[in-house]
Design an enzyme around this catalytic site. Structure first.
Site, PDB file in Angstrom:
ATOM      1  N   GLY A 109     -72.149 -50.177 -17.076  1.00 25.38           N
ATOM      2  CA  GLY A 109     -71.712 -49.929 -18.459  1.00 25.38           C
ATOM      3  C   GLY A 109     -70.306 -49.340 -18.418  1.00 25.38           C
ATOM      4  N   ARG A 110     -69.961 -48.614 -19.484  1.00 25.28           N
ATOM      5  CA  ARG A 110     -68.607 -48.052 -19.568  1.00 25.28           C
ATOM      6  C   ARG A 110     -68.275 -47.175 -18.363  1.00 25.28           C
ATOM      7  NH1 ARG A 110     -70.834 -46.761 -24.310  1.00 25.28           N
ATOM      8  NH2 ARG A 110     -70.186 -47.891 -26.172  1.00 25.28           N
ATOM      9  N   ILE A 111     -69.193 -46.267 -18.028  1.00 28.09           N
ATOM     10  CA  ILE A 111     -68.884 -45.301 -16.966  1.00 28.09           C
ATOM     11  C   ILE A 111     -68.888 -46.000 -15.600  1.00 28.09           C
ATOM     12  CG2 ILE A 111     -69.587 -43.141 -15.847  1.00 28.09           C
ATOM     13  CD1 ILE A 111     -70.748 -42.300 -18.629  1.00 28.09           C
ATOM     14  N   THR A 140     -74.764 -39.047 -11.454  1.00 28.26           N
ATOM     15  CA  THR A 140     -74.200 -38.392 -12.649  1.00 28.26           C
ATOM     16  C   THR A 140     -74.866 -38.971 -13.902  1.00 28.26           C
ATOM     17  OG1 THR A 140     -72.404 -40.014 -12.649  1.00 28.26           O
ATOM     18  CG2 THR A 140     -71.919 -37.864 -11.676  1.00 28.26           C
ATOM     19  N   ARG A 160     -78.940 -39.438 -14.987  1.00 33.37           N
ATOM     20  CA  ARG A 160     -79.998 -38.518 -15.418  1.00 33.37           C
ATOM     21  C   ARG A 160     -80.886 -38.241 -14.204  1.00 33.37           C
ATOM     22  NH1 ARG A 160     -77.363 -37.430 -19.149  1.00 33.37           N
ATOM     23  NH2 ARG A 160     -77.869 -37.477 -21.373  1.00 33.37           N
ATOM     24  N   GLU A 165     -84.432 -30.169 -14.358  1.00 34.48           N
ATOM     25  CA  GLU A 165     -83.100 -29.671 -14.715  1.00 34.48           C
ATOM     26  C   GLU A 165     -83.272 -28.574 -15.755  1.00 34.48           C
ATOM     27  OE1 GLU A 165     -79.998 -32.668 -15.185  1.00 34.48           O
ATOM     28  OE2 GLU A 165     -79.187 -31.494 -16.831  1.00 34.48           O
ATOM     29  N   HIS A 179     -74.713 -30.263 -14.218  1.00 31.29           N
ATOM     30  CA  HIS A 179     -74.551 -31.254 -15.286  1.00 31.29           C
ATOM     31  C   HIS A 179     -73.228 -31.034 -16.038  1.00 31.29           C
ATOM     32  CE1 HIS A 179     -77.064 -34.040 -18.114  1.00 31.29           C
ATOM     33  NE2 HIS A 179     -75.792 -34.401 -18.084  1.00 31.29           N
ATOM     34  N   ALA A 182     -70.374 -33.240 -15.599  1.00 28.43           N
ATOM     35  CA  ALA A 182     -69.457 -34.374 -15.401  1.00 28.43           C
ATOM     36  C   ALA A 182     -68.514 -34.601 -16.587  1.00 28.43           C
ATOM     37  CB  ALA A 182     -70.244 -35.644 -15.095  1.00 28.43           C
TER      38      ALA A 182
HETATM   39  C1  DGY Z   1     -74.181 -37.254 -21.759  1.00 26.99           C
HETATM   40  O1  DGY Z   1     -73.325 -37.249 -22.648  1.00 26.99           O
HETATM   41  O2  DGY Z   1     -75.215 -37.915 -21.844  1.00 26.99           O
HETATM   42  C2  DGY Z   1     -73.888 -36.465 -20.518  1.00 26.99           C
HETATM   43  O3  DGY Z   1     -74.958 -36.375 -19.684  1.00 26.99           O
HETATM   44  C3  DGY Z   1     -73.316 -35.108 -20.864  1.00 26.99           C
HETATM   45  O4  DGY Z   1     -72.029 -35.338 -21.293  1.00 26.99           O
END
Ligand code: DGY
Length: 319
Positions: A155-157, A235, A237, A266, A285, A287
């Site tokens: 996806g985007r990330i 990064t 879940r 978490e 958490h 990022a």
């Molecule tokens: C999200 O936005 O889902 C990240 O885990 C926190 O920025």
């Protein structure tokens, strides 16, 4: 009269000003999340809810909110919200996609580099007073340049991470639910089955949403396919990875290291066995945690909230 909303945490000043110009806001202004029953107790007369990923927004809570028109989450992930239950009640749900892409990709790469080059262990080594000389074989790590990166979820990330990998001359494999030929072309990435990706990658970076299909996606079998020198970066879940299986793989040397921004459970308790392993880097958490990104996320969430309480379509609806 201003519409009543409930806000489950302190917001950046700019976002708070924009929100309170339109809404009559009650806020849980504490460091820790409001207890579930606190939200239930406060939601009865509210038309809007602005929440974080630490708030459980389920069907029971929605039953206690007969006037609710909108749930606005300050995050891109929204696995804490029962979206189907909200839709059944005609409640709109919004999130904050896009604005956190680059900050999150930067951080995934920071974790990758830190784990590959054993930065955490190096810091501890110096702090513990063990640094006595330069050593030819001291804290040897893995090369990042020229290595193979496996991106799970393009996806985007995931795509932003792939762009960074190009600067390190990495070969990039990806796996995702749907194949993306146009992205393959644009970014020079190769599609692989998940198993092939795990077998070939020196670094595996996770970028999938948490859904029923991705819960436990990386378990004992998958970790068993990875190379003994491989590094896992999460990064996305925490529950995408089976924590017990990860612990076993790291302890036995099945994989070399892991760098985790997200964990299951978490937060990860300080006495958790994972934290006793030298080849694990865990951060809380963070990022997307830059001043600019978090401010933009809050502003997007406020705009979703305002549209929702007015009964208008959300500028950034989930899905
Ligand atoms: C999200 O936005 O889902 C990240 O885990 C926190 O920025």
């Amino acid at each position: 009269m201003k519409p009543k909303v409930y806000v489950t945490r302190h917001l950046p000043e700019e976002a708070w000003r924009e929100l309170t110009a339109v809404c009559d806001a009650a806020i849980w202004d504490e460091e820790f999340p409001p207890p579930y029953e606190e939200v239930v107790a406060n939601i009865a007369d509210k038309t809007g809810l602005l929440c974080l990923l630490t708030d459980q927004i389920d069907a029971r809570l929605l039953e206690a909110a007969p006037q609710l028109k909108v749930i606005s989450q300050v995050a891109v992930g929204y696995d804490n919200i029962d979206v189907a239950a909200a839709a059944a009640r005609g409640i709109r749900v919004g999130n904050t996609p896009g604005v956190l892409t680059e900050a999150t990709a930067d951080f995934a790469f920071a974790l990758l580099l830190a784990a590959a080059r054993r930065v955490g262990e190096g810091v501890d080594y110096v702090r513990d007073g063990r640094w006595q000389t330069w050593g030819l074989t001291l804290l040897l790590g893995q090369d990042v340049h020229g290595a193979t990166l496996g991106i799970v979820g393009l996806g985007r990330i995931g795509q932003a991470v792939a762009r960074r990998a190009r600067g390190f001359d990495m070969r990039v494999l990806y796996h995702s639910a749907t194949r993306r030929p146009e992205v393959e072309q644009a970014l020079g990435v190769e599609y692989a089955s998940l198993d092939d990706l795990l077998r070939q990658a020196d670094f595996v970076s996770l970028h999938v949403n948490l859904t029923a299909a991705t819960r436990g996606l990386i378990g004992a079998r998958e970790l068993g396919l990875m190379q003994e020198t491989a590094v896992l970066i999460n990064t996305a879940r925490g529950p995408v990875v089976d924590t017990a299986a990860l612990y076993a793989a790291l302890q036995s040397g099945q994989i070399a290291a892991a760098a985790l921004d997200v964990t299951d459970p978490e937060p990860l308790p300080a006495h958790h066995p994972l934290l006793a392993l030298p080849n694990v880097l865990v951060v809380p958490h963070i990022a997307s945690a830059t001043v600019s990104t978090r401010t933009q996320m809050a502003l997007m969430a406020v705009r979703n909230l305002i549209a929702g309480v007015r009964g208008e379509p959300l500028p950034f609806p989930v899905g």
